[in-house]
Design an enzyme around this catalytic site. Structure first.
Site, mmCIF file in Angstrom:
data_model
loop_
_atom_site.group_PDB
_atom_site.id
_atom_site.type_symbol
_atom_site.label_atom_id
_atom_site.label_comp_id
_atom_site.label_asym_id
_atom_site.label_seq_id
_atom_site.Cartn_x
_atom_site.Cartn_y
_atom_site.Cartn_z
ATOM 1 N N GLU A 17 25.305 -25.097 14.949
ATOM 2 C CA GLU A 17 26.335 -24.139 14.540
ATOM 3 C C GLU A 17 27.596 -24.871 14.080
ATOM 4 O O GLU A 17 28.344 -24.364 13.246
ATOM 5 C CB GLU A 17 26.656 -23.176 15.690
ATOM 6 C CG GLU A 17 27.297 -21.880 15.220
ATOM 7 C CD GLU A 17 27.356 -20.813 16.302
ATOM 8 O OE1 GLU A 17 26.569 -19.857 16.233
ATOM 9 O OE2 GLU A 17 28.184 -20.952 17.223
ATOM 10 N N LYS A 45 24.624 -10.290 10.379
ATOM 11 C CA LYS A 45 25.253 -9.219 11.169
ATOM 12 C C LYS A 45 25.698 -8.069 10.264
ATOM 13 O O LYS A 45 25.532 -6.898 10.599
ATOM 14 C CB LYS A 45 26.457 -9.764 11.953
ATOM 15 C CG LYS A 45 26.067 -10.686 13.097
ATOM 16 C CD LYS A 45 27.202 -10.907 14.078
ATOM 17 C CE LYS A 45 28.295 -11.765 13.548
ATOM 18 N NZ LYS A 45 29.277 -12.181 14.567
ATOM 19 N N HIS A 101 3.085 -33.426 26.919
ATOM 20 C CA HIS A 101 1.796 -32.741 26.791
ATOM 21 C C HIS A 101 1.870 -31.622 25.760
ATOM 22 O O HIS A 101 1.013 -30.737 25.748
ATOM 23 C CB HIS A 101 1.361 -32.199 28.153
ATOM 24 C CG HIS A 101 1.129 -33.287 29.154
ATOM 25 N ND1 HIS A 101 -0.110 -33.874 29.346
ATOM 26 C CD2 HIS A 101 1.982 -33.935 29.982
ATOM 27 C CE1 HIS A 101 -0.010 -34.816 30.274
ATOM 28 N NE2 HIS A 101 1.255 -34.875 30.671
#
Length: 549
Positions: A355, A515, A387
């Site tokens: 960000e 948004k 893993h």
């Protein structure tokens, strides 16, 4: 802060030429050439954190040129501008002063000619008094019972930081049960409701403006859930506190403004855990441990501000990272903590870095086209990652520099668990740096009684090229102090890279468009009529959603 395209500097051009001289050199070659490489390419902070950057494809010349680049990009000037309260976040006309929140020296820090430290200390004192009442049981819910559960409702920096720290410091936690709700998906808060009792639950609503859509949606649902049992709205004040600056909205919600904890526009969300947003940390581990967290960060701030670049840990990590992304072709960095309590650390700095430095427009307002800015950040705790995705790190076609982080002392000394964990920590960086040659693989098969003819088709798959860059960050122990220092170290690394990338690291305009569009789409979802106002894909998805719901 100046506008300097890093590629226009003499140092950048020299680094481009220098890169060519190392093209056929491996990390293994560098260790053969420099017998004291570990001592020469590692730094220690406060006898608590050791940072070993020797397993990178760098030489003294590389470091000297990178330091020249920092100088030519006016890093020292930018550093002082930040610490002294200049408005370096120019797109929002704000100072950047998360460092003031942990300024344990209490020396004056001026914004627009006003010392911010008295207000910082006032909020800290208020948080201390409030938290002590809740932790001690003096603070009672509406039926006279003490608080047992705390629910932090926030998103982004109002969630990731406090959640990461409370998990990392779980060995220091008290009796209060901590819960964190961020996602607007109702499932997130519904699952918390199942575990909590309205009579003994305290909600912290973390939103500077008290208008953040996800946070306020969750807060209103929490209020409704609470009132379904408590009935009387006056009881809200005993079970909700606000981390906000919007007194009018806080009061309208039913929260007593005495239980509102403010912060300032010079505190960015992803740097806000040191502020009132850290109230959940205090409620989890107590005020003394929060102070130790602040103190650790403050010591790293002093180190970063005052230490010459040759011994400066955040600056060195920033420069090495920049070398790997812009001169070695990496596009990503993995953060791999070998400590289960640190399982949210990579996610926290995924936000912190991406960000901050995920920008394509320079401070001069021009599109950046000839160098890389922030890398993709990701990671998981070891040994789980081994893993899962280490296969690609070792033998894939993508270069992934890694930060390995581990404590020398564990909080849970069970049998030989920690030695096994740390043996993997040490082994992985060795394997990534030095690999395994075809000759070694063949020798292992011969020792196992196989002929080379038998195994010739398998051998190539067992070869490890090595030459994969890593940093090893070894802490004595993960304590509030050392964690504070570690977080601040990464914060300043991000800052240094942002200065050199010639970007504004403290805004986040990239989160706005989605948004805005969501606000437009939301009313379209309420009816049954077909939606036609978007592109064919978005229209099709919305209409299928309506058909299926």
């Amino acid at each position: 802060m100046q506008n300097i395209n890093p590629t226009s500097t003499a140092a950048w051009k020299a680094l481009e030429a220098h890169k060519g001289t190392l093209e056929n050199t491996t990390i293994n070659d560098l260790f053969q050439q420099e017998k004291n490489r570990f001592a020469d390419y590692s730094l220690t902070f406060n006898n608590e954190i050791l940072v070993d950057f020797s397993k990178n494809k760098i030489t003294r010349e590389t470091l000297n040129l990178l330091r020249r680049l920092a100088k030519e990009c006016a890093l020292d000037e930018a550093k002082e501008a930040m610490f002294s309260g200049e408005k370096i976040n120019r797109t929002e006309n704000r100072a950047v002063l998360h460092t003031a929140l942990r300024n344990r020296s209490n020396t004056a820090v001026l914004v627009d000619g006003k010392d911010v430290m008295p207000e910082v200390n006032e909020v800290l004192a208020k948080m201390k008094a409030f938290s002590e009442r809740v932790i001690s049981g003096e603070w009672k819910g509406y039926t006279g019972k003490a608080i047992t559960d705390v629910v932090n409702i926030g998103i982004g920096g109002s969630d990731l930081g406090p959640y990461m720290v409370t998990e990392a410091l779980r060995p220091y936690k008290n009796h209060l049960n901590m819960h964190f709700v961020s996602n607007v998906d109702g499932t997130h808060i519904a699952e918390v409701f199942k575990k909590t009792n309205p009579e003994t639950t305290l909600f912290l609503v973390a939103s500077k403006t008290f208008t953040t859509q996800e946070t306020m949606t969750n807060a209103k649902s929490a209020r409704d859930w609470f009132l379904a049992t408590a009935k009387d709205e006056k009881h809200v004040a005993k079970h909700f506190a606000a981390l906000s600056t919007n007194a009018a909205e806080v009061e309208k919600f039913g929260i007593d403004t005495d239980n509102m904890f403010g912060f300032w526009d010079w505190v960015g969300g992803r740097y806000s855990l040191w502020s009132a947003i850290g109230l959940s940390i205090i409620l989890s581990v107590g005020f003394e441990n929060f102070e130790a967290l602040l103190s650790g960060a403050h010591e790293m701030d002093k180190h970063f501000r005052n230490t010459p670049i040759e011994q400066n840990i955040p600056a060195t990590l920033a420069l090495v990272g920049l070398w790997n992304t812009n001169f070695q072709g990496a596009q990503t960095e993995a953060i791999l903590p070998y400590d289960q309590y640190m399982h949210r650390f990579a996610a926290y700095f995924q936000q912190g870095n991406m960000e901050s430095n995920g920008k394509y427009v320079g401070r001069d307002g021009k599109v950046i086209s000839n160098y890389q800015t922030g890398p993709i950040i990701w990671g998981e705790p070891g040994t789980n990652g081994q893993h899962a995705f280490y296969q690609l790190i070792h033998q894939g076609t993508t270069l992934i520099p890694c930060d390995f982080i581990a404590p020398a002392k564990t909080h849970n000394p069970l049998a030989d668990h920690h030695n096994k964990l740390l043996s993997n920590f040490f082994a992985q960086t060795e394997a990534l740096a030095f690999g395994k040659t075809k000759e070694t693989v063949e020798a292992e098969f011969l020792k196992a009684g196989k002929s080379l003819d038998e195994v010739k088709d398998v051998v190539p798959f067992k070869v490890f090229a090595g030459n994969k860059p890593t940093n090893s960050i070894l802490l004595q122990e993960i304590t509030p102090f050392s964690l504070g220092a570690l977080i601040a170290m990464y914060e300043h690394k991000i800052f240094v890279q942002g200065v050199i990338f010639n970007i504004f690291s403290f805004d986040q305009w990239g989160v706005e468009l989605g948004k805005q569009l969501a606000n437009r789409i939301l009313p379209e979802l309420s009816g049954d009529e077909q939606v036609t106002g978007h592109d064919s894909s978005t229209n099709g998805l919305i209409n299928q959603f309506k058909a299926w719901r």
